[in-house]
Design a protein around this motif. Structure first.
Motif, PDB file in Angstrom:
ATOM      1  N   LEU A 186       0.825  -1.202   0.000  1.00 56.58           N
ATOM      2  CA  LEU A 186       0.000   0.000   0.000  1.00 56.58           C
ATOM      3  C   LEU A 186       0.863   1.257   0.000  1.00 56.58           C
ATOM      4  O   LEU A 186       0.538   2.246  -0.656  1.00 56.58           O
ATOM      5  CB  LEU A 186      -0.934   0.014   1.207  1.00 56.58           C
ATOM      6  CG  LEU A 186      -2.026  -1.047   1.231  1.00 56.58           C
ATOM      7  CD1 LEU A 186      -2.844  -0.953   2.508  1.00 56.58           C
ATOM      8  CD2 LEU A 186      -2.929  -0.924   0.018  1.00 56.58           C
ATOM      9  N   SER A 187       1.955   1.215   0.729  1.00 58.59           N
ATOM     10  CA  SER A 187       2.863   2.360   0.752  1.00 58.59           C
ATOM     11  C   SER A 187       3.462   2.611  -0.634  1.00 58.59           C
ATOM     12  O   SER A 187       3.562   3.753  -1.086  1.00 58.59           O
ATOM     13  CB  SER A 187       3.970   2.134   1.784  1.00 58.59           C
ATOM     14  OG  SER A 187       4.816   3.261   1.865  1.00 58.59           O
ATOM     15  N   ARG A 188       3.832   1.544  -1.314  1.00 62.75           N
ATOM     16  CA  ARG A 188       4.353   1.692  -2.683  1.00 62.75           C
ATOM     17  C   ARG A 188       3.280   2.226  -3.628  1.00 62.75           C
ATOM     18  O   ARG A 188       3.545   3.071  -4.474  1.00 62.75           O
ATOM     19  CB  ARG A 188       4.889   0.353  -3.203  1.00 62.75           C
ATOM     20  CG  ARG A 188       6.222  -0.064  -2.602  1.00 62.75           C
ATOM     21  CD  ARG A 188       6.833  -1.258  -3.316  1.00 62.75           C
ATOM     22  NE  ARG A 188       5.987  -2.440  -3.327  1.00 62.75           N
ATOM     23  CZ  ARG A 188       5.913  -3.337  -2.333  1.00 62.75           C
ATOM     24  NH1 ARG A 188       6.661  -3.186  -1.254  1.00 62.75           N
ATOM     25  NH2 ARG A 188       5.120  -4.392  -2.434  1.00 62.75           N
ATOM     26  N   ALA A 189       2.053   1.758  -3.470  1.00 58.69           N
ATOM     27  CA  ALA A 189       0.955   2.159  -4.359  1.00 58.69           C
ATOM     28  C   ALA A 189       0.530   3.607  -4.142  1.00 58.69           C
ATOM     29  O   ALA A 189       0.135   4.285  -5.082  1.00 58.69           O
ATOM     30  CB  ALA A 189      -0.243   1.236  -4.158  1.00 58.69           C
ATOM     31  N   THR A 190       0.609   4.077  -2.905  1.00 57.64           N
ATOM     32  CA  THR A 190       0.090   5.405  -2.563  1.00 57.64           C
ATOM     33  C   THR A 190       1.177   6.441  -2.267  1.00 57.64           C
ATOM     34  O   THR A 190       0.872   7.615  -2.177  1.00 57.64           O
ATOM     35  CB  THR A 190      -0.813   5.315  -1.323  1.00 57.64           C
ATOM     36  OG1 THR A 190      -0.030   4.841  -0.214  1.00 57.64           O
ATOM     37  CG2 THR A 190      -1.995   4.388  -1.558  1.00 57.64           C
ATOM     38  N   ARG A 191       2.382   5.983  -2.046  1.00 59.62           N
ATOM     39  CA  ARG A 191       3.504   6.833  -1.609  1.00 59.62           C
ATOM     40  C   ARG A 191       3.250   7.459  -0.232  1.00 59.62           C
ATOM     41  O   ARG A 191       3.760   8.519   0.086  1.00 59.62           O
ATOM     42  CB  ARG A 191       3.840   7.887  -2.656  1.00 59.62           C
ATOM     43  CG  ARG A 191       4.415   7.257  -3.913  1.00 59.62           C
ATOM     44  CD  ARG A 191       4.972   8.273  -4.852  1.00 59.62           C
ATOM     45  NE  ARG A 191       3.893   8.706  -5.727  1.00 59.62           N
ATOM     46  CZ  ARG A 191       3.889   9.840  -6.390  1.00 59.62           C
ATOM     47  NH1 ARG A 191       4.882  10.651  -6.302  1.00 59.62           N
ATOM     48  NH2 ARG A 191       2.881  10.167  -7.157  1.00 59.62           N
ATOM     49  N   ILE A 192       2.435   6.780   0.552  1.00 57.43           N
ATOM     50  CA  ILE A 192       2.178   7.199   1.929  1.00 57.43           C
ATOM     51  C   ILE A 192       3.081   6.373   2.835  1.00 57.43           C
ATOM     52  O   ILE A 192       3.106   5.144   2.727  1.00 57.43           O
ATOM     53  CB  ILE A 192       0.695   6.981   2.302  1.00 57.43           C
ATOM     54  CG1 ILE A 192      -0.208   7.809   1.386  1.00 57.43           C
ATOM     55  CG2 ILE A 192       0.455   7.322   3.770  1.00 57.43           C
ATOM     56  CD1 ILE A 192      -1.693   7.537   1.566  1.00 57.43           C
ATOM     57  N   PRO A 193       3.844   7.016   3.738  1.00 51.36           N
ATOM     58  CA  PRO A 193       4.735   6.270   4.628  1.00 51.36           C
ATOM     59  C   PRO A 193       3.981   5.236   5.469  1.00 51.36           C
ATOM     60  O   PRO A 193       2.818   5.437   5.832  1.00 51.36           O
ATOM     61  CB  PRO A 193       5.340   7.360   5.517  1.00 51.36           C
ATOM     62  CG  PRO A 193       5.215   8.620   4.722  1.00 51.36           C
ATOM     63  CD  PRO A 193       3.949   8.464   3.929  1.00 51.36           C
ATOM     64  N   LEU A 194       4.667   4.145   5.768  1.00 50.00           N
ATOM     65  CA  LEU A 194       4.067   3.052   6.549  1.00 50.00           C
ATOM     66  C   LEU A 194       3.458   3.539   7.852  1.00 50.00           C
ATOM     67  O   LEU A 194       2.354   3.130   8.215  1.00 50.00           O
ATOM     68  CB  LEU A 194       5.127   1.992   6.855  1.00 50.00           C
ATOM     69  CG  LEU A 194       5.502   1.052   5.717  1.00 50.00           C
ATOM     70  CD1 LEU A 194       6.720   0.223   6.088  1.00 50.00           C
ATOM     71  CD2 LEU A 194       4.335   0.147   5.375  1.00 50.00           C
ATOM     72  N   ASP A 195       4.176   4.389   8.574  1.00 47.14           N
ATOM     73  CA  ASP A 195       3.679   4.848   9.868  1.00 47.14           C
ATOM     74  C   ASP A 195       2.355   5.585   9.720  1.00 47.14           C
ATOM     75  O   ASP A 195       1.451   5.420  10.539  1.00 47.14           O
ATOM     76  CB  ASP A 195       4.723   5.730  10.566  1.00 47.14           C
ATOM     77  CG  ASP A 195       4.368   5.940  12.018  1.00 47.14           C
ATOM     78  OD1 ASP A 195       4.100   4.956  12.724  1.00 47.14           O
ATOM     79  OD2 ASP A 195       4.328   7.119  12.449  1.00 47.14           O
ATOM     80  N   ASP A 196       2.219   6.388   8.662  1.00 48.57           N
ATOM     81  CA  ASP A 196       0.960   7.097   8.446  1.00 48.57           C
ATOM     82  C   ASP A 196      -0.152   6.139   8.028  1.00 48.57           C
ATOM     83  O   ASP A 196      -1.313   6.332   8.412  1.00 48.57           O
ATOM     84  CB  ASP A 196       1.125   8.190   7.381  1.00 48.57           C
ATOM     85  CG  ASP A 196       1.878   9.394   7.917  1.00 48.57           C
ATOM     86  OD1 ASP A 196       1.519   9.884   9.001  1.00 48.57           O
ATOM     87  OD2 ASP A 196       2.813   9.845   7.255  1.00 48.57           O
ATOM     88  N   LEU A 197       0.161   5.127   7.254  1.00 47.67           N
ATOM     89  CA  LEU A 197      -0.858   4.140   6.879  1.00 47.67           C
ATOM     90  C   LEU A 197      -1.399   3.410   8.105  1.00 47.67           C
ATOM     91  O   LEU A 197      -2.586   3.113   8.184  1.00 47.67           O
ATOM     92  CB  LEU A 197      -0.285   3.120   5.892  1.00 47.67           C
ATOM     93  CG  LEU A 197      -0.091   3.599   4.463  1.00 47.67           C
ATOM     94  CD1 LEU A 197       0.666   2.549   3.656  1.00 47.67           C
ATOM     95  CD2 LEU A 197      -1.428   3.912   3.801  1.00 47.67           C
ATOM     96  N   ARG A 198      -0.520   3.137   9.036  1.00 48.91           N
ATOM     97  CA  ARG A 198      -0.916   2.330  10.200  1.00 48.91           C
ATOM     98  C   ARG A 198      -1.421   3.162  11.377  1.00 48.91           C
ATOM     99  O   ARG A 198      -2.273   2.705  12.136  1.00 48.91           O
ATOM    100  CB  ARG A 198       0.253   1.462  10.640  1.00 48.91           C
ATOM    101  CG  ARG A 198       0.658   0.456   9.552  1.00 48.91           C
ATOM    102  CD  ARG A 198       1.789  -0.451   9.988  1.00 48.91           C
ATOM    103  NE  ARG A 198       1.289  -1.368  10.996  1.00 48.91           N
ATOM    104  CZ  ARG A 198       1.969  -1.701  12.095  1.00 48.91           C
ATOM    105  NH1 ARG A 198       3.158  -1.205  12.316  1.00 48.91           N
ATOM    106  NH2 ARG A 198       1.460  -2.558  12.955  1.00 48.91           N
TER     107      ARG A 198
END
Length: 198
Positions: free
Chosen positions: A112-124
């Protein structure tokens, strides 16, 4: 339409939910008052949900998750960031993983981070607010909405700002969003953008 709603309710029931809320049918769009309340409350509803269920109809596995149209829609950004617990279902309502919470699956989060360019910490562990405005605007810049005003309205919860919803105002909604952000923000980088939207 109907089949998707039935499947959604079946999956919610599997998580022990007796009630389920679906943004596609649980908002009375004929009532401007109810519509405004829903738009202004949606982030909180996703945040407080027992589980957020997302159906990725174009996806068959983690390998092609980045191609799903779900990641191009404006409203799904808060649906992705707000909930603490999320379950993804791919084509034919198959679970993406065997986990109960896909936000705890690091392989899914990395994809998801690769797909959205959103950092892992923000995704979680996303926290709404007016910090890192430029970065959040970048996340939103590749997404589209059916109505031009929804570009702004879909970001109200992400920036934790308050503004009136007024369909028909067109691009002015985004200017009002920026004004609301500026009132709460102390980052000069908010002005570091120019050009047409991506």
């Amino acid at each position: 339409g109907y089949e998707k709603l039935v499947k959604f309710c079946e999956k919610a029931s599997e998580f022990g939910c007796r009630l389920a809320w679906s943004d596609t049918c649980c908002i009375n769009k004929d009532s401007s008052t109810e519509l405004e309340e829903a738009i202004r409350s949606m982030f909180k509803w996703y945040r407080d949900a027992h589980v957020c269920i997302a159906y990725l109809s174009d996806t068959t596995s983690i390998d092609d998750i980045h191609e799903d149209v779900w990641f191009t829609r404006g409203w799904t950004l808060q649906e992705l960031l707000a909930p603490w617990r999320m379950k993804f279902y791919v084509r034919n309502w198959q679970p993406l993983t065997s986990d109960l919470n896909d936000k705890e699956n690091m392989e899914v989060m990395a994809a998801l981070s690769r797909a959205t360019r959103i950092p892992l910490d923000d995704l979680r562990h996303f926290q709404p607010g007016t910090h890192n405005v430029h970065e959040k605007m970048m996340w939103a810049s590749t997404r589209t909405t059916t109505r031009i005003e929804d570009v702004a309205y879909s970001l109200i919860g992400i920036f934790d700002v308050s503004m009136m919803v007024a369909y028909g105002e067109g691009k002015r909604a985004f200017y009002r969003l920026m004004e609301a952000i500026i009132h709460k923000c102390d980052e000069w980088q908010i002005f570091a953008w120019a050009g047409t939207s991506s």
